[in-house]
Design an enzyme around this catalytic site. Sequence first.
Site, PDB file in Angstrom:
ATOM      1  N   TYR A   1     -38.550  11.399 -16.388  1.00 22.38           N
ATOM      2  CA  TYR A   1     -39.910  11.893 -16.658  1.00 22.38           C
ATOM      3  C   TYR A   1     -40.763  10.838 -17.377  1.00 22.38           C
ATOM      4  CZ  TYR A   1     -38.898  16.962 -16.030  1.00 22.38           C
ATOM      5  OH  TYR A   1     -38.599  18.206 -15.549  1.00 22.38           O
TER       6      TYR A   1
ATOM      7  N   GLU B   1     -43.946   8.692 -15.899  1.00 22.87           N
ATOM      8  CA  GLU B   1     -45.250   9.097 -16.434  1.00 22.87           C
ATOM      9  C   GLU B   1     -45.963   7.901 -17.086  1.00 22.87           C
ATOM     10  OE1 GLU B   1     -44.543  13.865 -17.168  1.00 22.87           O
ATOM     11  OE2 GLU B   1     -44.533  12.573 -18.924  1.00 22.87           O
TER      12      GLU B   1
ATOM     13  N   GLU C   1     -53.283  25.308   0.480  1.00 23.92           N
ATOM     14  CA  GLU C   1     -53.170  26.152   1.675  1.00 23.92           C
ATOM     15  C   GLU C   1     -51.986  25.712   2.539  1.00 23.92           C
ATOM     16  OE1 GLU C   1     -56.278  25.767   4.784  1.00 23.92           O
ATOM     17  OE2 GLU C   1     -57.042  24.090   3.611  1.00 23.92           O
TER      18      GLU C   1
ATOM     19  N   CYS D   1     -43.572  17.654 -28.903  1.00 27.51           N
ATOM     20  CA  CYS D   1     -44.566  18.018 -27.889  1.00 27.51           C
ATOM     21  C   CYS D   1     -45.988  17.738 -28.355  1.00 27.51           C
ATOM     22  CB  CYS D   1     -44.415  19.495 -27.517  1.00 27.51           C
ATOM     23  SG  CYS D   1     -45.730  20.079 -26.440  1.00 27.51           S
TER      24      CYS D   1
ATOM     25  N   LYS E   1     -49.455  12.681 -24.405  1.00 26.06           N
ATOM     26  CA  LYS E   1     -49.178  12.079 -23.086  1.00 26.06           C
ATOM     27  C   LYS E   1     -50.206  12.539 -22.057  1.00 26.06           C
ATOM     28  CE  LYS E   1     -47.268  14.238 -20.200  1.00 26.06           C
ATOM     29  NZ  LYS E   1     -45.867  14.597 -20.175  1.00 26.06           N
TER      30      LYS E   1
ATOM     31  N   CYS F   1     -45.716  15.823 -24.977  1.00 25.19           N
ATOM     32  CA  CYS F   1     -46.529  16.419 -23.901  1.00 25.19           C
ATOM     33  C   CYS F   1     -48.035  16.305 -24.124  1.00 25.19           C
ATOM     34  CB  CYS F   1     -46.214  17.903 -23.761  1.00 25.19           C
ATOM     35  SG  CYS F   1     -44.520  18.361 -24.090  1.00 25.19           S
TER      36      CYS F   1
ATOM     37  N   HIS G   1     -59.345  27.861   2.151  1.00 21.79           N
ATOM     38  CA  HIS G   1     -59.716  26.647   2.874  1.00 21.79           C
ATOM     39  C   HIS G   1     -61.044  26.084   2.375  1.00 21.79           C
ATOM     40  CE1 HIS G   1     -59.552  23.888   6.211  1.00 21.79           C
ATOM     41  NE2 HIS G   1     -60.802  24.187   6.513  1.00 21.79           N
TER      42      HIS G   1
HETATM   43  P1  NDP Z   1     -34.629  11.587 -18.556  1.00 20.61           P
HETATM   44  O1  NDP Z   1     -33.301  12.163 -18.822  1.00 20.61           O
HETATM   45  O2  NDP Z   1     -35.598  12.328 -17.706  1.00 20.61           O
HETATM   46  O3  NDP Z   1     -34.449  10.144 -17.906  1.00 20.61           O
HETATM   47  C1  NDP Z   1     -33.693   9.151 -18.515  1.00 20.61           C
HETATM   48  C2  NDP Z   1     -33.635   7.979 -17.584  1.00 20.61           C
HETATM   49  O4  NDP Z   1     -33.015   6.882 -18.224  1.00 20.61           O
HETATM   50  C3  NDP Z   1     -32.826   8.268 -16.332  1.00 20.61           C
HETATM   51  O5  NDP Z   1     -33.475   7.644 -15.257  1.00 20.61           O
HETATM   52  C4  NDP Z   1     -31.484   7.627 -16.641  1.00 20.61           C
HETATM   53  O6  NDP Z   1     -30.794   7.187 -15.515  1.00 20.61           O
HETATM   54  C5  NDP Z   1     -31.912   6.432 -17.454  1.00 20.61           C
HETATM   55  N1  NDP Z   1     -30.882   5.986 -18.385  1.00 20.61           N
HETATM   56  C6  NDP Z   1     -30.161   6.735 -19.241  1.00 20.61           C
HETATM   57  N2  NDP Z   1     -29.316   5.965 -19.962  1.00 20.61           N
HETATM   58  C7  NDP Z   1     -29.511   4.694 -19.530  1.00 20.61           C
HETATM   59  C8  NDP Z   1     -28.931   3.460 -19.889  1.00 20.61           C
HETATM   60  N3  NDP Z   1     -27.992   3.374 -20.800  1.00 20.61           N
HETATM   61  N4  NDP Z   1     -29.355   2.353 -19.248  1.00 20.61           N
HETATM   62  C9  NDP Z   1     -30.330   2.429 -18.299  1.00 20.61           C
HETATM   63  N5  NDP Z   1     -30.913   3.581 -17.937  1.00 20.61           N
HETATM   64  C10 NDP Z   1     -30.511   4.698 -18.541  1.00 20.61           C
HETATM   65  O7  NDP Z   1     -35.219  11.256 -19.988  1.00 20.61           O
HETATM   66  P2  NDP Z   1     -36.649  10.815 -20.480  1.00 20.61           P
HETATM   67  O8  NDP Z   1     -36.382   9.886 -21.595  1.00 20.61           O
HETATM   68  O9  NDP Z   1     -37.518  10.373 -19.374  1.00 20.61           O
HETATM   69  O10 NDP Z   1     -37.236  12.182 -21.017  1.00 20.61           O
HETATM   70  C11 NDP Z   1     -36.489  12.963 -21.940  1.00 20.61           C
HETATM   71  C12 NDP Z   1     -36.649  14.430 -21.668  1.00 20.61           C
HETATM   72  O11 NDP Z   1     -37.916  14.853 -22.109  1.00 20.61           O
HETATM   73  C13 NDP Z   1     -36.618  14.807 -20.186  1.00 20.61           C
HETATM   74  O12 NDP Z   1     -35.328  15.063 -19.715  1.00 20.61           O
HETATM   75  C14 NDP Z   1     -37.455  16.018 -20.135  1.00 20.61           C
HETATM   76  O13 NDP Z   1     -36.605  17.112 -20.332  1.00 20.61           O
HETATM   77  C15 NDP Z   1     -38.420  15.854 -21.272  1.00 20.61           C
HETATM   78  N6  NDP Z   1     -39.761  15.468 -20.791  1.00 20.61           N
HETATM   79  C16 NDP Z   1     -40.471  16.345 -20.034  1.00 20.61           C
HETATM   80  C17 NDP Z   1     -41.719  16.009 -19.574  1.00 20.61           C
HETATM   81  C18 NDP Z   1     -42.487  16.971 -18.734  1.00 20.61           C
HETATM   82  O14 NDP Z   1     -42.154  18.145 -18.734  1.00 20.61           O
HETATM   83  N7  NDP Z   1     -43.488  16.524 -17.983  1.00 20.61           N
HETATM   84  C19 NDP Z   1     -42.328  14.730 -19.875  1.00 20.61           C
HETATM   85  C20 NDP Z   1     -41.491  13.862 -20.651  1.00 20.61           C
HETATM   86  C21 NDP Z   1     -40.258  14.233 -21.089  1.00 20.61           C
HETATM   87  P3  NDP Z   1     -29.906   8.166 -14.620  1.00 20.61           P
HETATM   88  O15 NDP Z   1     -30.856   8.957 -13.803  1.00 20.61           O
HETATM   89  O16 NDP Z   1     -29.086   7.224 -13.796  1.00 20.61           O
HETATM   90  O17 NDP Z   1     -29.087   8.984 -15.549  1.00 20.61           O
END
Ligand code: NDP
Length: 460
Positions: free
Chosen positions: A179, A183, A442, A42, A50, A47, A437
């Site tokens: 995410y 982002e 709102e 983080c 980022k 976080c 407002h």
């Molecule tokens: P996520 O799990 O959010 O997303 C992973 C993405 O990668 C999904 O779209 C998934 O597809 C895709 N994916 C997974 N495996 C493959 C593959 N083999 N080939 C192609 N695409 C694939 O993970 P992130 O890496 O974005 O983030 C990790 C974690 O970190 C998040 O789950 C979140 O908990 C945390 N995070 C939180 C943030 C916040 O609070 N603002 C910011 C950044 C991270 P599919 O949907 O089809 O499974």
Amino acid sequence: MAREVDLFVIGAGSGGVRAARVASSHGARVMIAEEYRVGGTCVIRGCVPKKLLVYASRFGDEFEDAAGYGWTVGERAFDWPTLIANKDREIARLEAAYIANLERAKVEIVKSRAVIENTHHVRLTATGETVRAKYILVATGGRPHHGADIAGLDCVISSNEVFDLKEFPRRILIQGGGYIAVEFAGIFNGLGSEVTLVYRGDNILRGFDDDLRAHLRTEMEKRGIRIVTRQTVTGVERMEAGLCVRLSDNEQHTVDQVLFATGRKPNSQGIGLETAGVKLAPDGAIVIDGFSQTSVPHIYAIGDVTNRINLTPVAIREGHAFADTVFGGRPIKVDHTDVPTAVFSEPECGVIGLTEAQARAEFNRVDIYKSSFRPMKATLSGRDTRSFFKLVVDGTTGHVLGCHIVGPDAGEMIQLIGIAIKMNATKADFDRVMAVHPTAAEELVTMREKAASYVREAAE
Ligand code: NDP
């Protein structure tokens, strides 16, 4: 003779640090080991940096929007190395603050990888020293996972490296639809890169409300982000013109960087969990009960390594609850329901509770309220953008089951709506609140017309 502590924490990320400090405040002798930098994902490469990049990426819009408000903005230039150097300075300051807080709490920090040798002993690989611990807390987080082993993976970066790029990528291809992918698509688009996002499914942000997903995608595309769905990256090759990326439909893209944001895996390997007899789930997550206790009674685990809800505040809560339970004589189970969350995309998303699809699967009657409008600021600036608000309501009791927002400050709004939802607020409670407002928020207390109402067919 091995040194003895009451608690040995493996991993000084947000969750581990909180657990260590609170356990110490309850009188425990605590040691915490970290092999990389204190603060964890983080603070160091998640976080916090980022959000700093998100701020940086939003200035471009501000400069453009200023014209409609009578301002003439002079020549603009963006310097990536300056941003990264300033970000690094802030992260170093935060890391020092984390260290100081641990020291103030009388927690001993060891800069080493720690491996569980047997049920009560942990070995520090930097020195070879073995420490005996009454309790062990595993808080090792997660690590990026690139998916299938395709050609050219060595040319691909993850969210670990993206924060330290020496050169600003003029063209970037991001794989993933979660995410991190959305982002960073917003960040690089805002800073001036040509961004292509490649996602294997039908639409970005799987698991989020479908209307929110559709709205965000439209907004991202309006900003010039190219979103390619139902495709995956099948290979990357370094060429003179840049990195040549091949997709599953054979389309090719030449870019300066390829970022995979394809999820994270629990960081549970190589720390002796198997030796200690700690049970792991098939995805590598440590199996725990409601008190974060593993299959070995004096070994606990919190945060992303347990793959519950992988968010910093959740890990912090789990760490605090563990320390209160084990050292404070106050058993606490963390409530993992209705966790509010924000996606710092452009525009931002804030969500809590059930999506429409989840509510319709679970409840007999579901009412939907939604609204999409042009934010007031966009009137004079002329920016082509819309905000989106949606409430999912139990049609029988009136309880607000979910709230989904896309628009400026959605993250700030959802934190506050979270209080109402945790208090079981009804739509009538929302309606009783006087509007502030003119604000965007709102909308939450002025949506009177149902957009849809669903009654579940009785099962045969
Ligand atoms: P996520 O799990 O959010 O997303 C992973 C993405 O990668 C999904 O779209 C998934 O597809 C895709 N994916 C997974 N495996 C493959 C593959 N083999 N080939 C192609 N695409 C694939 O993970 P992130 O890496 O974005 O983030 C990790 C974690 O970190 C998040 O789950 C979140 O908990 C945390 N995070 C939180 C943030 C916040 O609070 N603002 C910011 C950044 C991270 P599919 O949907 O089809 O499974």
